[in-house]
Design a protein around this motif. Structure first.
Motif, mmCIF file in Angstrom:
data_model
loop_
_atom_site.group_PDB
_atom_site.id
_atom_site.type_symbol
_atom_site.label_atom_id
_atom_site.label_comp_id
_atom_site.label_asym_id
_atom_site.label_seq_id
_atom_site.Cartn_x
_atom_site.Cartn_y
_atom_site.Cartn_z
ATOM 1 N N LEU A 32 28.277 -18.195 37.393
ATOM 2 C CA LEU A 32 29.756 -17.911 38.759
ATOM 3 C C LEU A 32 31.086 -18.588 38.739
ATOM 4 C CD1 LEU A 32 26.976 -16.478 41.621
ATOM 5 C CD2 LEU A 32 28.287 -15.044 39.446
ATOM 6 N N VAL A 33 31.276 -20.082 38.790
ATOM 7 C CA VAL A 33 32.277 -20.577 39.338
ATOM 8 C C VAL A 33 32.657 -21.068 37.840
ATOM 9 C CG1 VAL A 33 31.658 -21.162 42.058
ATOM 10 C CG2 VAL A 33 30.949 -22.236 39.363
ATOM 11 N N LEU A 34 32.406 -20.812 36.920
ATOM 12 C CA LEU A 34 33.128 -20.552 34.989
ATOM 13 C C LEU A 34 33.789 -19.530 35.292
ATOM 14 C CD1 LEU A 34 30.033 -21.544 33.389
ATOM 15 C CD2 LEU A 34 31.391 -23.405 34.748
ATOM 16 N N PRO A 35 34.604 -20.336 34.083
ATOM 17 C CA PRO A 35 36.320 -19.146 33.568
ATOM 18 C C PRO A 35 35.128 -17.713 32.778
ATOM 19 C CG PRO A 35 36.414 -21.241 33.403
ATOM 20 C CD PRO A 35 34.856 -21.279 33.371
ATOM 21 N N SER A 36 36.275 -16.577 32.966
ATOM 22 C CA SER A 36 35.378 -15.377 32.154
ATOM 23 C C SER A 36 36.490 -15.263 30.979
ATOM 24 C CB SER A 36 35.107 -14.740 33.436
ATOM 25 O OG SER A 36 36.393 -13.799 33.905
ATOM 26 N N GLY A 37 37.627 -15.726 31.041
ATOM 27 C CA GLY A 37 38.420 -15.151 29.417
ATOM 28 C C GLY A 37 39.582 -16.224 30.110
ATOM 29 N N PRO A 38 39.907 -16.036 28.439
ATOM 30 C CA PRO A 38 41.313 -17.156 28.353
ATOM 31 C C PRO A 38 42.384 -16.741 28.876
ATOM 32 C CG PRO A 38 40.366 -15.626 26.145
ATOM 33 C CD PRO A 38 39.520 -15.339 27.249
ATOM 34 N N ARG A 39 43.219 -15.505 28.918
ATOM 35 C CA ARG A 39 44.470 -15.235 29.444
ATOM 36 C C ARG A 39 44.644 -15.792 31.350
ATOM 37 N NH1 ARG A 39 47.104 -10.565 31.959
ATOM 38 N NH2 ARG A 39 48.863 -11.085 32.141
ATOM 39 N N THR A 40 43.199 -15.326 31.636
ATOM 40 C CA THR A 40 43.136 -15.759 33.936
ATOM 41 C C THR A 40 42.770 -17.691 33.753
ATOM 42 O OG1 THR A 40 40.052 -15.245 33.319
ATOM 43 C CG2 THR A 40 42.261 -13.743 34.571
ATOM 44 N N LEU A 41 41.831 -17.839 32.333
ATOM 45 C CA LEU A 41 41.658 -19.406 32.492
ATOM 46 C C LEU A 41 43.539 -20.144 32.447
ATOM 47 C CD1 LEU A 41 40.172 -21.846 32.587
ATOM 48 C CD2 LEU A 41 39.586 -21.619 30.121
ATOM 49 N N ALA A 42 43.936 -19.919 31.310
ATOM 50 C CA ALA A 42 45.315 -20.116 31.263
ATOM 51 C C ALA A 42 46.142 -20.173 32.223
ATOM 52 C CB ALA A 42 45.389 -20.031 29.913
ATOM 53 N N LEU A 43 45.332 -18.922 32.608
ATOM 54 C CA LEU A 43 46.515 -18.837 34.384
ATOM 55 C C LEU A 43 45.945 -19.640 35.466
ATOM 56 C CD1 LEU A 43 47.895 -15.392 33.864
ATOM 57 C CD2 LEU A 43 49.232 -17.046 33.479
ATOM 58 N N GLY A 44 45.542 -21.066 35.582
ATOM 59 C CA GLY A 44 44.892 -21.853 36.536
ATOM 60 C C GLY A 44 43.583 -20.836 36.982
ATOM 61 N N ASP A 45 42.897 -19.888 35.638
ATOM 62 C CA ASP A 45 41.772 -18.957 36.202
ATOM 63 C C ASP A 45 42.091 -18.245 37.336
ATOM 64 O OD1 ASP A 45 39.435 -18.334 35.494
ATOM 65 O OD2 ASP A 45 37.874 -20.061 37.361
ATOM 66 N N VAL A 46 43.239 -17.749 37.310
ATOM 67 C CA VAL A 46 43.547 -16.651 38.386
ATOM 68 C C VAL A 46 43.264 -15.480 37.934
ATOM 69 C CG1 VAL A 46 45.473 -16.097 40.363
ATOM 70 C CG2 VAL A 46 45.140 -18.557 39.841
ATOM 71 N N GLY A 47 42.939 -14.648 38.737
ATOM 72 C CA GLY A 47 42.404 -13.231 37.912
ATOM 73 C C GLY A 47 42.603 -11.756 39.221
ATOM 74 N N ILE A 48 42.988 -12.115 40.454
ATOM 75 C CA ILE A 48 42.215 -11.169 41.167
ATOM 76 C C ILE A 48 43.338 -10.274 41.184
ATOM 77 C CG2 ILE A 48 43.785 -12.977 43.156
ATOM 78 C CD1 ILE A 48 41.973 -11.759 45.152
ATOM 79 N N THR A 49 44.506 -10.050 40.848
ATOM 80 C CA THR A 49 45.022 -9.650 40.493
ATOM 81 C C THR A 49 45.876 -8.967 39.016
ATOM 82 O OG1 THR A 49 47.457 -10.397 40.757
ATOM 83 C CG2 THR A 49 46.944 -9.578 42.631
ATOM 84 N N SER A 50 44.586 -9.264 38.893
ATOM 85 C CA SER A 50 44.844 -8.816 37.169
ATOM 86 C C SER A 50 44.251 -7.923 36.158
ATOM 87 C CB SER A 50 43.601 -10.141 36.372
ATOM 88 O OG SER A 50 43.574 -9.298 34.931
ATOM 89 N N ARG A 51 45.067 -7.325 35.316
ATOM 90 C CA ARG A 51 44.609 -5.827 34.588
ATOM 91 C C ARG A 51 43.709 -5.537 34.260
ATOM 92 N NH1 ARG A 51 49.660 -2.749 37.097
ATOM 93 N NH2 ARG A 51 49.132 -1.187 34.963
ATOM 94 N N ASP A 52 43.670 -7.066 33.300
ATOM 95 C CA ASP A 52 42.238 -6.527 32.004
ATOM 96 C C ASP A 52 41.438 -7.009 32.207
ATOM 97 O OD1 ASP A 52 44.291 -6.855 30.112
ATOM 98 O OD2 ASP A 52 44.237 -9.372 31.141
ATOM 99 N N ASP A 53 40.435 -6.333 31.480
ATOM 100 C CA ASP A 53 38.930 -6.110 31.813
ATOM 101 C C ASP A 53 38.412 -7.175 32.738
ATOM 102 O OD1 ASP A 53 39.616 -6.127 29.229
ATOM 103 O OD2 ASP A 53 37.747 -6.827 29.547
#
Lengths: 300, 645
Positions: A32-53
């Motif tokens: 639950l605390v590991l990265p889930s995708g390369p784009r969000t990981l590369a962005l500091g593992d920030v994905g809260i406003t991502s538009r990707d799946d």
């Protein structure tokens, strides 16, 4: 809802969460605390406003606008790896999504650097998360909820939990997407033996903005998470996109996070998009000079 | 090792990128031949005239964003309320008001003017831009036309409507209404006893020109000019009635505004529309639809023309817009390699706009023939290919294929249509390149032929296929045809090629005996897939009079029958194919066939007793053409001067 009624509601909502946050314990299930995708990981593992799946792992509210299918895998070190798969589609004016994440190690290595618990150093372990989320927009605000099944196998022990994520997001000032999510709401782990573990419950507030700057498209995102250790964890990242031909795009990304034990702050990555297909790569840095490499494929 | 990997990756990336782009594909340029003549001896209307040019601004004097309309106005104007015609969501309206400092209820009457030094009166021409980034002001982009036209004795005002650019839809009626409000001010200035335009404006000769959405707006303005009420809200009253003689549309849209749900009817004006084949914004020739529906009903001498310019784009007719048809990043989407240069494109517009306004507002009839046949002005036109449509108010339809579903009847009683040995004979709508959802609102007849007789002998030809329009005596009598008259037809060859025709039946054999004796034909050999047929298309036009005297001339004598011009607007071939059903726009070329020339070719032929017009497909073994708007005119004389090159 006015401010007078919002404050008590928020207090009621946060009190049990804060009470549980007092005592630091191992965080499980580790996936639950590991990265889930390369784009969000590369962005500091920030994905809260991502538009990707893969946003299903960060904020179910964004399922309203996310779309596509992606999978990715990461090799942390010999004998230790993780993978994620997610898909989102439109549903009834909103969106629905599914996501699966796994992580496993053969016991010969500190398997999950972000949660260096004694278990991971001593035994075979694997962790799994399966999520289903749904989201709708109401008066310009996106609301989402995700239900997940999470488990952790530690040798002969197995921890299983049903958990819930809730989130909201909105575009403000015409250009900024602001999102908030509370994740991993559920009953803490209750393991046999002397060790006790806790769920990685967290509340995250994030923002992002993208737009053209000359020939490039820039995207920036930042978030702050309130985790159970009662600390604020900031993170953020920047993406620079360049397109030379309609439908084709390359992206360079860099991010920083507040490192947990075993991690370093820097993350980075790159991506190539060809129409609906994207290939993304990200690296994360660990202590001891180790690097985790994550590769992903996305179809929009 | 790393070097090899990097090189491999580089090669792979290179292949990936080049694999997604296409080589430049253009139709073979025939302009060195087609434009090799110059028959009109009048001065080039695209070159500056004798008048000294003066300029000024008129406007609100309070414009927050435009310094020229705040600090430099010679004539102050009152604001007008365009809100009955232009609206948007409240948030957007508020944001725009913040940007501009005024809302739709108080928009300015701003324009920059080029005018000739002298007493006049000079014809007045307004030009209005279309939609574009509202802060990348479009009105200065027609300065080259202002300089030209003012030097030739016209007043040109380039109207500022930037404040209704941007994220608005369905506002073309507002653009049109604003033009008419400008004309109200011009009338007042002309009628006044003082001021720079006092009695200097020829308000009986007004032209309006528009580009893109502005191109639709000028058609709407021509319609509103003669209405007493706004069609969408009769509480809004009109009282314009200006002498708008000429309407010129540059790459217009069409149908973004539909009064009472129909395409704007345009009547009794001289109308011209131009469009570039490589328009990356309005990527179909929408103006053709407007051209088709313009009617001349008042018996006055009007004409209409439509010119399709190969390799011209949308924006280069405006110096501000340039080649960014798809926004600042057009280069990512649009294949800009095929475009003619901005200078060439603007030279073209100077020639046709200059010629059109000279002919229609200055009454210089020496320029009229260029609209009938562009080959007469080969020295003036930039070297590219043109397809032109033309019709004048004397045109009487014989067959427009719009009235009914009977392929043997024409548009008026007394006309019958017949085909002989045709492989294809059908009537169908013509669509714009953007597809079936975008019809031009006209039907045409498709005629296909193959004069080969099916069989082993590939040289065996049957009699040439033909298509005949026959006129009754009473109809011919009512048309008053003579040596001044001309037959019109509009035609475009296509790439379709029907298979060989079946051998004629042996009618001497009994029907029942054939079954026994007849050998089965050998299995049909698959025909090798041929490349694009580049054989020039031509046919014979055969006129017959009531006495049976026949006169024949080749169609190519009257214009260029050209196969479809290939268009590739987008850089990506796959996107082009996805977006457009065809790689060409079906633009028919109008051929004006003076009966005098047929009489000259066959002196016994009597044009006054014309009985039939026959298209004989004898110049090409197999092919297909689309034909429309067959008719005659007894008043084409002024356009027929100079003959054919």
């Amino acid at each position: 809802m006015n401010l007078r009624s919002a404050v008590p509601a928020l207090a009621v909502f946060l009190t049990p969460w804060l009470a549980l946050a007092a005592q630091p314990r191992p965080i499980l299930p580790s996936v639950l605390v590991l990265p889930s995708g390369p784009r969000t990981l590369a962005l500091g593992d920030v994905g809260i406003t991502s538009r990707d799946d893969e946003v299903i792992f960060f904020n179910p509210a964004q399922l309203v606008i996310a779309n596509g299918f992606s999978m990715s895998g990461e090799r942390y070190a010999p004998g230790s790896s993780g993978a994620a798969l997610s898909a989102v589609t439109r549903f009834n004016g909103g969106g629905i999504g599914i996501g699966v994440r796994t992580q496993s190690s053969d016991g010969g290595f500190i398997s999950a650097p972000v949660t260096p618990t004694p278990f991971e150093q001593t035994a075979l372990s694997s962790s799994l998360e399966a999520t289903v989320g749904i989201a709708q927009a109401y008066k310009g605000v996106r609301f989402g909820i995700a239900g997940k099944y999470a488990e952790q196998d530690l040798g002969i022990s197995r921890l299983q939990r049903g958990l819930v994520d809730v989130g909201a997001s909105k575009v403000v000032f015409g250009a900024y997407t602001v999102g908030v999510a509370v994740q991993n709401l559920g009953q803490d782990a209750d393991l046999p033996g002397p060790l006790e573990a806790e769920l990685p419950r967290q509340a995250t507030l994030g923002v992002s903005r993208g737009g053209p700057v000359g020939e490039f498209d820039l995207f920036g995102t930042a978030a702050v998470s309130w985790v159970r250790s009662n600390t604020l964890v900031p993170a953020g990242g920047l993406e620079v996109n360049y397109s030379w031909l309609s439908g084709y795009n390359i992206a360079l990304r860099a991010g920083a996070r507040r490192p947990l034990i075993g991690e370093e702050a820097l993350t980075a990555g790159a991506g190539l998009t060809m129409d609906r297909l994207s290939i993304d790569y990200a690296l994360e840095t660990f202590t001891g000079g180790r690097i985790g490499n994550r590769l992903g494929l996305r179809i929009r | 090792m790393l070097t090899i990997r990097a090189r491999t990756a580089g090669i792979a990336l290179g292949l990936l990128v080049t694999g997604c782009t296409q080589a430049l594909q253009l139709s073979k340029d025939d302009s060195p031949t087609v434009l090799s003549h110059q028959l009109i001896g009048a001065p080039n209307p695209g070159e500056k005239g004798a008048f000294a040019v003066k300029t000024l601004y008129y406007g609100s004097g309070t414009d927050k964003r435009r310094a020229e309309y705040r600090d430099s106005v010679t004539i102050k104007t009152k604001t007008v309320d365009v809100s009955p015609f232009v609206s948007t969501e409240p948030d957007n309206a508020k944001a725009r008001e913040k940007d501009w400092g005024f809302g739709f209820s108080k928009v300015p009457i701003n324009a920059r003017v080029w005018y000739p030094e002298g007493n006049g009166p000079f014809p007045l021409v307004l030009i209005v831009h279309g939609n574009h980034d509202m802060l990348d002001y479009s009105d200065p982009g027609y300065g080259y036309l202002g300089e030209l036209l003012a030097s030739r004795g016209f007043i040109l005002a380039s109207v500022d409507e930037n404040f209704i650019n941007g994220n608005l839809r369905g506002e073309s009626d507002g653009r049109a209404w604003l033009l008419l409000k400008h004309l109200e001010d011009w009338k007042r200035w002309n009628d006044s006893s003082a001021g720079p335009f006092s009695h200097k404006v020829d308000m009986h000769n007004i032209g309006i020109m528009g580009h893109s959405r502005g191109g639709e707006a000028v058609g709407i303005a021509a319609a509103f000019n003669r209405l007493s009420h706004y069609p969408d809200d009769a509480n809004v009253k009109f009282n314009f009635n200006f002498d708008i003689k000429s309407v010129f549309a540059i790459a217009p849209v069409d149908g973004q505004y539909k009064p009472a749900g129909v395409y704007t009817p345009i009547k009794n004006v001289n109308y011209m529309v131009i469009h570039g084949s490589h328009d990356g914004d309005v990527s179909s020739f929408n103006g053709l639809r407007a051209f088709q529906r313009i009617q001349f009903t008042d018996g006055k001498p009007w004409f209409k023309a439509a010119w399709y310019v190969y390799r011209a784009n949308h924006g280069q007719w405006n110096t501000v817009w340039g080649n960014k048809d798809n926004g600042p990043r057009s280069g990512r989407f649009l294949d800009l390699r095929g475009l003619i240069t901005p200078e060439e494109q603007r030279q073209f517009s100077k020639v046709v706009i200059g010629g059109f306004l000279e002919a229609t507002l200055h009454g210089k009839s020496e320029y009229l023939p260029m609209f009938r046949d562009h080959r007469l002005i080969g020295a003036w036109l930039p070297k590219t290919m043109y397809i032109t449509r033309f019709e004048e108010s004397g045109f009487k339809s014989l067959a427009t294929f719009d009235e009914d579903v009977d392929v043997t009847t024409g548009s008026v009683p007394g006309v019958s249509l017949s085909g002989d040995s045709l492989a294809t004979w059908k009537e169908a709508p013509i669509n714009l390149r953007s597809g079936q959802n975008d019809p031009i609102n006209t039907n045409a007849v498709t005629l296909g032929w193959n004069n080969h007789i099916r069989g082993d002998d590939t040289t065996k030809l049957g009699k040439p296929a033909s298509y005949t329009i026959t006129l009754s005596d009473s109809l011919v009598g009512s048309l008053h045809l003579g040596r001044e008259a001309a037959v019109y037809l509009s035609l475009a060859p296509t790439d379709a090629k029907p298979g060989p025709r079946a051998p004629a039946r042996d009618t001497t054999k009994k029907a029942d005996s054939t079954k026994k004796d007849e050998k089965k034909p050998p299995p049909k050999k698959p025909e090798p897939k041929a490349g694009k047929d580049s054989t020039p298309v031509d046919l014979t036009v055969e006129m017959t009079d009531a006495s049976g005297h026949v006169a024949r001339l080749l169609l190519s004598h009257f214009g260029v029958p050209r196969r479809p011009l290939e268009i590739h607007i987008l850089r990506r071939h796959d996107q082009e194919q996805q977006r457009f059903p065809t790689q060409y726009e079906m633009v028919l070329q109008t051929y004006v066939l003076p009966l005098a020339e047929f009489a000259q070719a066959s002196p016994q032929f009597d044009p006054a007793r014309l009985r039939s017009v026959r298209l004989v497909f004898d110049r090409l073994v197999a092919g297909t053409v689309v034909v429309d708007d067959i008719g005659v005119s007894a008043t084409a004389g002024p356009f027929l001067a100079l003959g054919e090159p």
